[in-house]
Design a protein around this motif. Structure first.
Motif, PDB file in Angstrom:
ATOM      1  N   GLN A   1      75.026 -47.763 -41.486  1.00 28.45           N
ATOM      2  CA  GLN A   1      75.651 -48.334 -42.682  1.00 28.45           C
ATOM      3  C   GLN A   1      75.104 -47.643 -43.917  1.00 28.45           C
ATOM      4  OE1 GLN A   1      74.710 -52.534 -43.784  1.00 28.45           O
ATOM      5  NE2 GLN A   1      76.913 -52.851 -43.574  1.00 28.45           N
ATOM      6  N   ASP A   2      76.038 -47.189 -44.737  1.00 25.25           N
ATOM      7  CA  ASP A   2      75.704 -46.520 -46.000  1.00 25.25           C
ATOM      8  C   ASP A   2      75.578 -47.583 -47.098  1.00 25.25           C
ATOM      9  OD1 ASP A   2      75.452 -44.654 -48.013  1.00 25.25           O
ATOM     10  OD2 ASP A   2      77.456 -43.803 -47.798  1.00 25.25           O
ATOM     11  N   HIS A   3      74.963 -47.234 -48.202  1.00 29.39           N
ATOM     12  CA  HIS A   3      74.905 -48.101 -49.383  1.00 29.39           C
ATOM     13  C   HIS A   3      75.429 -47.253 -50.524  1.00 29.39           C
ATOM     14  CE1 HIS A   3      72.105 -49.873 -46.596  1.00 29.39           C
ATOM     15  NE2 HIS A   3      71.933 -50.924 -47.360  1.00 29.39           N
ATOM     16  N   LYS A   4      76.708 -47.457 -50.902  1.00 26.55           N
ATOM     17  CA  LYS A   4      77.350 -46.496 -51.810  1.00 26.55           C
ATOM     18  C   LYS A   4      77.063 -46.743 -53.287  1.00 26.55           C
ATOM     19  CE  LYS A   4      80.785 -44.613 -48.811  1.00 26.55           C
ATOM     20  NZ  LYS A   4      81.913 -45.015 -47.993  1.00 26.55           N
ATOM     21  N   ARG A   5      76.805 -48.009 -53.667  1.00 25.94           N
ATOM     22  CA  ARG A   5      76.618 -48.288 -55.097  1.00 25.94           C
ATOM     23  C   ARG A   5      75.198 -47.942 -55.524  1.00 25.94           C
ATOM     24  NH1 ARG A   5      80.245 -51.789 -57.356  1.00 25.94           N
ATOM     25  NH2 ARG A   5      82.043 -52.150 -56.012  1.00 25.94           N
TER      26      ARG A   5
ATOM     27  N   THR B   1      78.202 -43.886 -55.565  1.00 27.55           N
ATOM     28  CA  THR B   1      77.430 -42.633 -55.529  1.00 27.55           C
ATOM     29  C   THR B   1      77.786 -41.915 -54.230  1.00 27.55           C
ATOM     30  OG1 THR B   1      75.627 -43.531 -54.223  1.00 27.55           O
ATOM     31  CG2 THR B   1      75.514 -43.895 -56.603  1.00 27.55           C
ATOM     32  N   GLY B   2      77.115 -40.809 -53.989  1.00 29.22           N
ATOM     33  CA  GLY B   2      77.283 -40.132 -52.693  1.00 29.22           C
ATOM     34  C   GLY B   2      76.581 -40.870 -51.564  1.00 29.22           C
ATOM     35  N   GLY B   3      75.854 -41.930 -51.878  1.00 24.11           N
ATOM     36  CA  GLY B   3      75.119 -42.693 -50.848  1.00 24.11           C
ATOM     37  C   GLY B   3      73.665 -42.849 -51.257  1.00 24.11           C
TER      38      GLY B   3
ATOM     39  N   LEU C   1      83.558 -36.838 -35.559  1.00 24.17           N
ATOM     40  CA  LEU C   1      84.563 -37.710 -36.176  1.00 24.17           C
ATOM     41  C   LEU C   1      83.826 -38.932 -36.711  1.00 24.17           C
ATOM     42  CD1 LEU C   1      87.463 -38.446 -36.856  1.00 24.17           C
ATOM     43  CD2 LEU C   1      87.690 -39.428 -34.579  1.00 24.17           C
ATOM     44  N   TYR C   2      84.035 -39.200 -37.983  1.00 20.68           N
ATOM     45  CA  TYR C   2      83.338 -40.283 -38.678  1.00 20.68           C
ATOM     46  C   TYR C   2      84.378 -41.293 -39.125  1.00 20.68           C
ATOM     47  CZ  TYR C   2      81.145 -42.174 -43.047  1.00 20.68           C
ATOM     48  OH  TYR C   2      80.694 -42.956 -44.072  1.00 20.68           O
ATOM     49  N   ALA C   3      84.265 -42.533 -38.665  1.00 16.44           N
ATOM     50  CA  ALA C   3      85.161 -43.588 -39.135  1.00 16.44           C
ATOM     51  C   ALA C   3      84.386 -44.509 -40.064  1.00 16.44           C
ATOM     52  CB  ALA C   3      85.721 -44.374 -37.957  1.00 16.44           C
TER      53      ALA C   3
ATOM     54  N   PHE D   1      88.455 -41.507 -42.817  1.00 14.57           N
ATOM     55  CA  PHE D   1      87.837 -40.649 -41.807  1.00 14.57           C
ATOM     56  C   PHE D   1      87.130 -39.504 -42.507  1.00 14.57           C
ATOM     57  CE2 PHE D   1      91.187 -42.347 -38.930  1.00 14.57           C
ATOM     58  CZ  PHE D   1      90.327 -42.858 -37.974  1.00 14.57           C
ATOM     59  N   ASN D   2      86.002 -39.117 -41.973  1.00 16.60           N
ATOM     60  CA  ASN D   2      85.361 -37.876 -42.381  1.00 16.60           C
ATOM     61  C   ASN D   2      85.271 -36.994 -41.148  1.00 16.60           C
ATOM     62  OD1 ASN D   2      84.941 -38.665 -45.072  1.00 16.60           O
ATOM     63  ND2 ASN D   2      83.100 -39.780 -44.506  1.00 16.60           N
ATOM     64  N   VAL D   3      85.196 -35.698 -41.377  1.00 14.38           N
ATOM     65  CA  VAL D   3      85.272 -34.782 -40.232  1.00 14.38           C
ATOM     66  C   VAL D   3      83.932 -34.093 -39.982  1.00 14.38           C
ATOM     67  CG1 VAL D   3      87.749 -34.462 -40.514  1.00 14.38           C
ATOM     68  CG2 VAL D   3      86.186 -32.895 -41.694  1.00 14.38           C
ATOM     69  N   ARG D   4      82.861 -34.772 -40.393  1.00 14.11           N
ATOM     70  CA  ARG D   4      81.512 -34.200 -40.302  1.00 14.11           C
ATOM     71  C   ARG D   4      80.529 -35.366 -40.299  1.00 14.11           C
ATOM     72  NH1 ARG D   4      80.423 -36.878 -44.930  1.00 14.11           N
ATOM     73  NH2 ARG D   4      82.193 -36.828 -46.309  1.00 14.11           N
ATOM     74  N   PHE D   5      79.242 -35.026 -40.130  1.00 14.85           N
ATOM     75  CA  PHE D   5      78.225 -36.081 -40.141  1.00 14.85           C
ATOM     76  C   PHE D   5      78.201 -36.774 -41.511  1.00 14.85           C
ATOM     77  CE2 PHE D   5      75.802 -33.256 -37.048  1.00 14.85           C
ATOM     78  CZ  PHE D   5      75.841 -34.137 -35.978  1.00 14.85           C
ATOM     79  N   GLY D   6      78.001 -38.077 -41.534  1.00 14.15           N
ATOM     80  CA  GLY D   6      77.866 -38.800 -42.797  1.00 14.15           C
ATOM     81  C   GLY D   6      76.516 -38.514 -43.429  1.00 14.15           C
ATOM     82  N   ASP D   7      76.520 -38.471 -44.736  1.00  7.99           N
ATOM     83  CA  ASP D   7      75.301 -38.277 -45.515  1.00  7.99           C
ATOM     84  C   ASP D   7      75.210 -39.492 -46.431  1.00  7.99           C
ATOM     85  OD1 ASP D   7      73.338 -37.465 -47.261  1.00  7.99           O
ATOM     86  OD2 ASP D   7      74.105 -35.439 -47.520  1.00  7.99           O
ATOM     87  N   PRO D   8      74.252 -40.379 -46.313  1.00 12.41           N
ATOM     88  CA  PRO D   8      72.973 -40.281 -45.603  1.00 12.41           C
ATOM     89  C   PRO D   8      72.920 -40.946 -44.224  1.00 12.41           C
ATOM     90  CG  PRO D   8      72.874 -42.127 -47.116  1.00 12.41           C
ATOM     91  CD  PRO D   8      74.271 -41.593 -47.192  1.00 12.41           C
ATOM     92  N   GLU D   9      74.046 -41.304 -43.606  1.00 12.56           N
ATOM     93  CA  GLU D   9      73.967 -41.983 -42.308  1.00 12.56           C
ATOM     94  C   GLU D   9      73.170 -41.166 -41.280  1.00 12.56           C
ATOM     95  OE1 GLU D   9      76.679 -41.879 -44.190  1.00 12.56           O
ATOM     96  OE2 GLU D   9      78.075 -43.505 -43.751  1.00 12.56           O
ATOM     97  N   ILE D  10      73.419 -39.848 -41.273  1.00 15.07           N
ATOM     98  CA  ILE D  10      72.805 -39.045 -40.210  1.00 15.07           C
ATOM     99  C   ILE D  10      71.283 -38.915 -40.408  1.00 15.07           C
ATOM    100  CG2 ILE D  10      73.061 -36.698 -41.178  1.00 15.07           C
ATOM    101  CD1 ILE D  10      73.999 -37.833 -37.638  1.00 15.07           C
TER     102      ILE D  10
HETATM  103  N1  GLY Z   1      78.197 -41.546 -46.315  1.00 16.61           N
HETATM  104  C1  GLY Z   1      79.506 -41.249 -46.684  1.00 16.61           C
HETATM  105  C2  GLY Z   1      79.868 -39.844 -46.488  1.00 16.61           C
HETATM  106  O1  GLY Z   1      79.147 -39.067 -45.905  1.00 16.61           O
HETATM  107  O2  GLY Z   1      80.952 -39.473 -46.925  1.00 16.61           O
END
Ligand code: GLY
Ligand code: AMP
Length: 432
Positions: free
Chosen positions: A211-215, A225-227, A268-270, A284-293
């Motif tokens: 789980q990301d924290h976007k705000r 933000t970007g995360g 694949l990122y949902a 959807f994102n097509v790469r690893f999530g930042d900062p999830e990964i």
């Molecule tokens: N954490 C959201 C993203 O990577 O787009």
């Protein structure tokens, strides 16, 4: 093997850090990399969109395998270009990358594959979009179709705001060509979570939840933000839900793409909104999530290079992912002023001391290394990840490490991971 990682943020530092643990990997190159990555890989100052420059580097250095971090080169067709030259690379082709680079394309695939998502309509005409808005329930969500660095989503709670957003994107083109089209969609309530998967186009191997924290501020206040941090695993994503997300979201999308002649190989990122055990896709994102990964990879016990090779050779069915059952919490330290204007070139202190905290690793996002000193070089500067049997232990370790780090105007959220508590106590936490 010699491996090239493309990108230069915290996500790429985590990928390089994890690949270094593989006995198969002898040397890692990173383009362009950052201060932290430069300590464990050879950084090459080639930008992520310079596909020709990257191909030349791979040929010159006899690099065996390339991994792509960010979406931009994927959306530009880097995988297609490398494949033409028979250079091994992992990531979706340009057509597959449209799942992220065109929200209307993603919506269309979801419609065909019967994947649960917000009700929507897409528009290229401003007048048509404005008349569609009449009598629509508020809030309503307006999205630029293309890549807009996470800023192309406007949640409007008044008709004026909604109409203003449509005009800003379609007429004023505030997001440039990314705003040639828009998607207007129903506002969803619930709690957000991310489910990422490895896929070779046939097998879909889901990672653990995150789980990301976007705000920018605590309790999800302030601008996006970007995360600002992530944690894993996420109690709201129960084993039942995980299976449901695999069967109702991840697999149908990969199989629908295959049916349309698009072989989707890569990550694949949902991004999901979850309410009453009912997951709906936000993006959807097509790469690893930042900062999830940065929270996921420190928990992954399987060799990442082995996974990449299995994806490339379409043998992903042979891989079984193994996860450390401990929680990981990753807190992002940002420059004062972010996500607005901020200063750069501020020296960073205390990194060595921070790294001494048990089960803690500091990934660099926007840093550079000069004459033995690390300096800030971006909005998101560092990601401090810690593991712990309880989420509190992981949080305590991460925040103890952060106390040892200092740069002028450093800012971070103090509540990364805390949403988990509501579920652990059986209470549902709603972000909206
Ligand atoms: N954490 C959201 C993203 O990577 O787009
Ligand atoms: P996206 O880039 O599409 O993930 O949107 C960015 C953020 O906007 C998401 O992480 C959500 O917080 C929010 N968002 C996007 N779509 C919706 C929606 N349909 N309902 C509620 N919030 C949304």
């Amino acid at each position: 093997m010699k491996v090239l990682v493309i990108g230069g943020g915290g996500r790429e530092h985590a990928i390089v850090w994890k690949l270094r643990k593989s006995p198969m990997v002898d040397k890692i190159y990173c383009a362009p990399g950052n201060g932290g990555i430069s300590q464990i890989a050879e950084c090459c100052s080639i930008s992520v969109e310079n596909i020709k420059g990257l191909i030349d580097l791979v040929k010159k250095e006899n690099i065996d395998f390339t991994v792509v971090g960010p979406e931009l080169p994927l959306s530009m067709g880097i995988v297609d270009e490398f494949s033409k030259e028979k250079l091994p690379i992992i990531g979706p082709c340009k057509e597959g990358a449209k799942l992220e680079s065109s929200k209307s394309f993603a919506k269309e695939i979801m419609r065909k594959a019967n994947v649960p998502t917000a009700f929507y309509k897409s528009f290229a005409s401003c007048d048509e979009a404005l008349s569609y808005l009449e009598n629509k329930r508020l809030p309503i969500v307006i999205k630029a179709d293309g890549l807009a660095a996470g800023k192309g989503v406007i949640i409007a709670d008044t008709p004026e705001k909604a109409m203003g957003a449509v005009r800003l994107i379609l007429e004023d083109r505030v997001f440039g060509d990314a705003g040639r089209k828009i998607v207007i969609e129903e506002f969803l309530r619930g709690e957000e979570a991310s489910m990422l998967a490895f896929t070779d186009g046939k097998t879909v191997l889901p990672m653990d939840s995150s789980q990301d924290h976007k705000r920018i501020y605590e309790d999800d206040k302030g601008p996006n933000t970007g995360g600002m941090g992530a944690y894993s695993p996420v109690p709201v994503v129960t084993p039942f839900l995980k299976e449901r997300i695999l069967k109702n979201v991840l697999e149908p999308v990969v199989f629908q793409l295959a049916e349309e002649g698009i072989e989707y190989q890569g990550i694949l990122y949902a991004g999901l909104m979850i309410s009453d055990d009912d997951p709906k896709v936000l993006e959807f994102n097509v790469r690893f999530g930042d900062p999830e990964i940065q929270a996921l990879l420190p928990r992954l016990e399987t060799d990442l290079m082995e996974i990449f090779l299995a994806m490339y050779e379409k043998k992903l069915h042979e891989i079984k992912l193994k996860w450390n059952p401990e929680y990981a919490v990753s807190v992002v330290l940002v420059s004062g002023g972010y996500p607005g204007d901020y200063e750069k070139n501020i020296d960073i202190q205390g990194l060595d001391e921070a790294a001494k905290i048990n089960k803690t690793v500091v990934f660099h996002a926007g840093t550079k290394f000069k004459n033995g000193i690390f300096y800030t070089a971006g909005g998101r500067v560092l990601n401090v990840t810690a593991l712990g049997k309880e989420i509190e232990t992981a949080q305590d370790r991460a925040y103890a490490a952060i106390k040892r780090i200092y740069f002028d105007k450093m800012q971070y959220r103090k509540d990364i991971g805390s949403k988990a508590f509501a579920h652990l106590k059986g209470k549902v936490y709603e972000t909206n």
